[in-house]
Design a protein around this motif. Sequence first.
Motif, mmCIF file in Angstrom:
data_model
loop_
_atom_site.group_PDB
_atom_site.id
_atom_site.type_symbol
_atom_site.label_atom_id
_atom_site.label_comp_id
_atom_site.label_asym_id
_atom_site.label_seq_id
_atom_site.Cartn_x
_atom_site.Cartn_y
_atom_site.Cartn_z
ATOM 1 N N MET A 1 0.569 2.790 3.844
ATOM 2 C CA MET A 1 0.443 3.354 2.498
ATOM 3 C C MET A 1 0.743 4.842 2.555
ATOM 4 S SD MET A 1 -0.898 0.821 0.658
ATOM 5 C CE MET A 1 -1.641 -0.747 0.959
ATOM 6 N N SER A 2 1.199 5.333 1.403
ATOM 7 C CA SER A 2 1.426 6.777 1.318
ATOM 8 C C SER A 2 0.135 7.449 0.862
ATOM 9 C CB SER A 2 2.560 7.048 0.330
ATOM 10 O OG SER A 2 2.092 6.727 -0.961
ATOM 11 N N ARG A 3 0.234 8.645 0.344
ATOM 12 C CA ARG A 3 -0.942 9.397 -0.055
ATOM 13 C C ARG A 3 -1.645 8.704 -1.217
ATOM 14 N NH1 ARG A 3 -1.171 13.247 -3.738
ATOM 15 N NH2 ARG A 3 -2.964 14.677 -3.732
ATOM 16 N N ASP A 4 -0.876 8.175 -2.146
ATOM 17 C CA ASP A 4 -1.498 7.491 -3.275
ATOM 18 C C ASP A 4 -1.668 6.022 -2.922
ATOM 19 O OD1 ASP A 4 -1.544 9.788 -4.789
ATOM 20 O OD2 ASP A 4 0.564 9.506 -5.359
ATOM 21 N N SER A 5 -2.669 5.762 -2.145
ATOM 22 C CA SER A 5 -2.786 4.442 -1.550
ATOM 23 C C SER A 5 -3.038 3.365 -2.600
ATOM 24 C CB SER A 5 -3.904 4.439 -0.517
ATOM 25 O OG SER A 5 -5.118 4.832 -1.134
ATOM 26 N N VAL A 6 -3.840 3.709 -3.613
ATOM 27 C CA VAL A 6 -4.153 2.697 -4.625
ATOM 28 C C VAL A 6 -2.906 2.375 -5.440
ATOM 29 C CG1 VAL A 6 -5.618 2.154 -6.572
ATOM 30 C CG2 VAL A 6 -6.534 3.483 -4.671
ATOM 31 N N ASP A 7 -2.147 3.415 -5.790
ATOM 32 C CA ASP A 7 -0.903 3.202 -6.515
ATOM 33 C C ASP A 7 0.040 2.313 -5.715
ATOM 34 O OD1 ASP A 7 -1.761 4.643 -8.547
ATOM 35 O OD2 ASP A 7 -0.361 6.345 -8.318
ATOM 36 N N ASP A 8 0.182 2.665 -4.432
ATOM 37 C CA ASP A 8 1.080 1.899 -3.581
ATOM 38 C C ASP A 8 0.706 0.438 -3.583
ATOM 39 O OD1 ASP A 8 2.402 4.101 -2.989
ATOM 40 O OD2 ASP A 8 1.839 4.227 -0.855
ATOM 41 N N PHE A 9 -0.618 0.224 -3.455
ATOM 42 C CA PHE A 9 -1.075 -1.147 -3.328
ATOM 43 C C PHE A 9 -0.895 -1.924 -4.637
ATOM 44 C CE2 PHE A 9 -4.748 -4.016 -4.013
ATOM 45 C CZ PHE A 9 -4.362 -5.015 -3.149
ATOM 46 N N LEU A 10 -1.316 -1.273 -5.730
ATOM 47 C CA LEU A 10 -1.331 -2.005 -7.003
ATOM 48 C C LEU A 10 0.066 -2.265 -7.539
ATOM 49 C CD1 LEU A 10 -4.302 -0.529 -9.050
ATOM 50 C CD2 LEU A 10 -4.044 -2.840 -8.174
#
Lengths: 305, 666
Positions: B390-399
């Motif tokens: 994941m990058s820095r915005d892990s939740v964004d990446d995941f969702l």
Amino acid sequence: MRRKLEACLEAVNQVLLGKEPQVRLALACLLARGHLLIEDLPGMGKTTLSHALAKVLGLSFQRVQFTSDLLPGDILGTSVFDKDSGQFTFHPGPIFAELVLADEINRATPKSQSALLEAMEEGQVTIEGATRPLPDPFFVIATQNPVSQGGTFALPESQLDRFLMRLSLGYPARGAEKALLLGDSRRALLPQISAVLDHSELAAIQAEVPKVRVSDALVEYVLRLVEATRTQPQFAWGLSPRASLALLAASRAWAYLAGRDYVIPEDVQAVLPSVVGHRLRERADPSGHGGSTLVQGLLREVTPL
Amino acid sequence: MSQIQVIPRISLTWLLVAQVLVILPHLSHLPLWVIGLWLGCAAWRVQIFRMRANYPSTLLKLGLMIATGCGVFLSRGSLIGLDAGVVLLVGAFILKLLEMRTRRDALVLIFLGFFVVVTAYLFDDSITAALYSVLPVTALLAGLIGLQQSSLASRPWDTAKLAAGLMLQALPIMLLLFVFFPRIGPLWSLPMPGGNAVTGLSDSMTPGDIADLSRSGALAFRASFDGEVPPRTELYWRALTLDRFDGRRWSQSSALNYSPSPDWQKAGDPVSYSIVMQPSSQPWLFALDVAETSLPQTRQLSDFRLQRSKPVERSLLYQVTSWPQALREPHGSSTGLRRALQLPANVDPRSRQWARELRQQYPQDEQLVNALLKHFNQQPFVYTLRPPQMSRDSVDDFLFDSRRGFCAHYAGAMTFVLRAAGIPSRVVAGYQGGEYNPNGNYVQVRQFDAHAWVEYWQPDRGWVSVDPTFQVAPERIESGLEQALAGEESFMEGSPFSPLRFRKLAWLNQIRLAWDNLNYSWQRWVLGYQGAQQLELLQRWFGRVEARELIISLVGGGALFLAFIALWLFKPWIRNGAPEQRLFSQFERLLRRHGIYRKAGEVPGHFARRAAIALPRQAPEIIQFYRSFEAQYYAGESIDPKLLRSQLRQLRRALPLRLSRLDRQQ
């Protein structure tokens, strides 16, 4: 009476130097109406002791030298045809003396040995169908040489059992031997001994000895000793009731000699080696002479209390 | 030097064998150099015995000792503490063998050996370890027997047989002591060895942590239910909650420890069960919601978890009652709710945007939650142990991008969105499910059962649990991780030979479950048989008992038991012999105090005369007593027994309490 016994011991000790304990045991044996076996080397004073005892107690003395060709008749006596009377007359053998010294008893054949031993046990002899009583104080001292056993017939256990005590005189102490060497010949001294006791006195003492009191506690000690020989593994066999009777009789005589009318454990311990030593064998060596070490063990292990 | 009693060959042999057996269980944690030292010393010892080598000199011994001490310090960083202490003890045990010369040394070695055997339990207290320790103890006993010059001296197997027989004879006593001996708390506490090496949940979570845990088949805890085991889908074992998010990592807030216990209302049927927990080095306990326990020094924190004042460093047994339908904090607590809305600034803008959109679409909280769950269910989300980086915005990446993740991803992302939509929520970490063992009717939960789910707060309804993973991979919840990952083969990747990988082989599985059941019983009934449990058992047998009463009755019972044995052995009611004899024994005892002993077979008269010589001042009394004794005991004169007694008393008075050496003229 006791003073006379002390005098007897004194007189014998004059002749046999440095053997007080053995002399006392021999006297005790006699007082207990037992017979004595002395096992020692030649020349240790066995004959002197017997002779002196006979003298002191006023007993008639006969010596039989046991050899391999000795016949029972030579001991007991034989009937000889008397031309004059036309009858057989009995010629009593040496057994009819009051104190008989059977020297080197193990050299005779078993047949002759048993003739003597029967007489010892029964107090009478039967010759040619006639039973003849032996004299009343009748005391046999047999000797045997433990070393040269060639051509001998060792006494079987049953016959050893007939002897109340077995003694060994042992070498004299240095001082005693010095006195012996410097003094007169022992044999020369013997005739000088006079009788201290007469027959009636001896009979009276012999009658007194069984009356010496034996407490329950002491009988317990004797029983413990006998039980130990019957249960401990080192004994080839245990002591017979005859042996325990003998032990008690000898202890009584010893107590009497000590001037007491009751027996204490010291008396039992004093006579124990000579009374049971020849009746015990080691299990490891049933034909050997381990009796005395076993007795030492008994003295040590069995508590007198 | 002739006084030295040498060590018999048989004893040395058994000591060497015992040393091997004693040290074997320690091998796993001993530094390598200790093993080298051991082999060297043993070889030297054998050479000494074969007369090929000399005993070490004093200087060398000193050097070895100091070197060992330094070695322990270097490899363990300290000389105190259990870990270092045990290494030091084993070192001493090894060096003593080399130094051993006399029987006394051998005895020291044997007793050290017994101690080392016990210390092995600090590292492994399983049933196998306990059974194994029979071997070294038997060998040590055989060494002890071999030290005595008995008839066994040349028969090693008979020696071992005798030792084993002795062990068997000690068994009933061991059982009695086990049941009745009070468990006394330690007088001091030491840090337990290897505390930091335990795998398990930690107090913070990045999504990868739980994925790591899922590779471990290690046991977390076992739970026995008093009644029916609830269905698997309801087994959510709460360990802790994580309510701080820094953009990458979920962690628990430090304020938790100081907040007051939450208010909750019991509702529905309670479930009671007991849990035996493996050491976790963490203070929290595992339980279903909402739990109550009687375990001392344990309290319910404001997030409904159970927490002990000390970390769990040893296997721990505790009873729990849970109310799964309880109403949790229906009124909320302002600080708690504020914490449950915290979000880091400036990360995951897309998720925040999406949350706002959802909020507008679903003004009702419950509708929003359901929509979110439906989103996970209907969009192509994948449940995997191998999520992409994941990058820095892990939740964004995941969702929005990868849509591949593990339970921690789903729980974290959902909580993030709920918070962004203004609904108080938090991540709950714990375990889900577990394997039911029909042999023992219990559930065993392993590290790979670790799980994370979400709970959000609603006014009047309180905290409500939801599990987004269920929407993505229902088989994870219904039948376990292995089924959920069936297509991926990432289950237990790290340990290809673990029996857990072969659960499909029925017979192997049977054996595994039976073995696990045995271990569990061992933990519950043997290791767990401590204070409270012991008292409970004893109370069941004897009614109410207090620990103090127990100790008193134990000591009293022991004394009574010994007294009975003494009575049986000495039989004082059997009066030994006549009264005179007893008095004479007293006489003997009296003189014994002054160093005069009756020898074996010594007749009383001789003894009394000897005593009279040794104690000339008291000679008249001694002789007088003996005369009366003789007259009474042997001559049978009927003297009053009181006379003997009074004479004995006179003697006692005449004797000083203690004689000085000068008074005794031996």
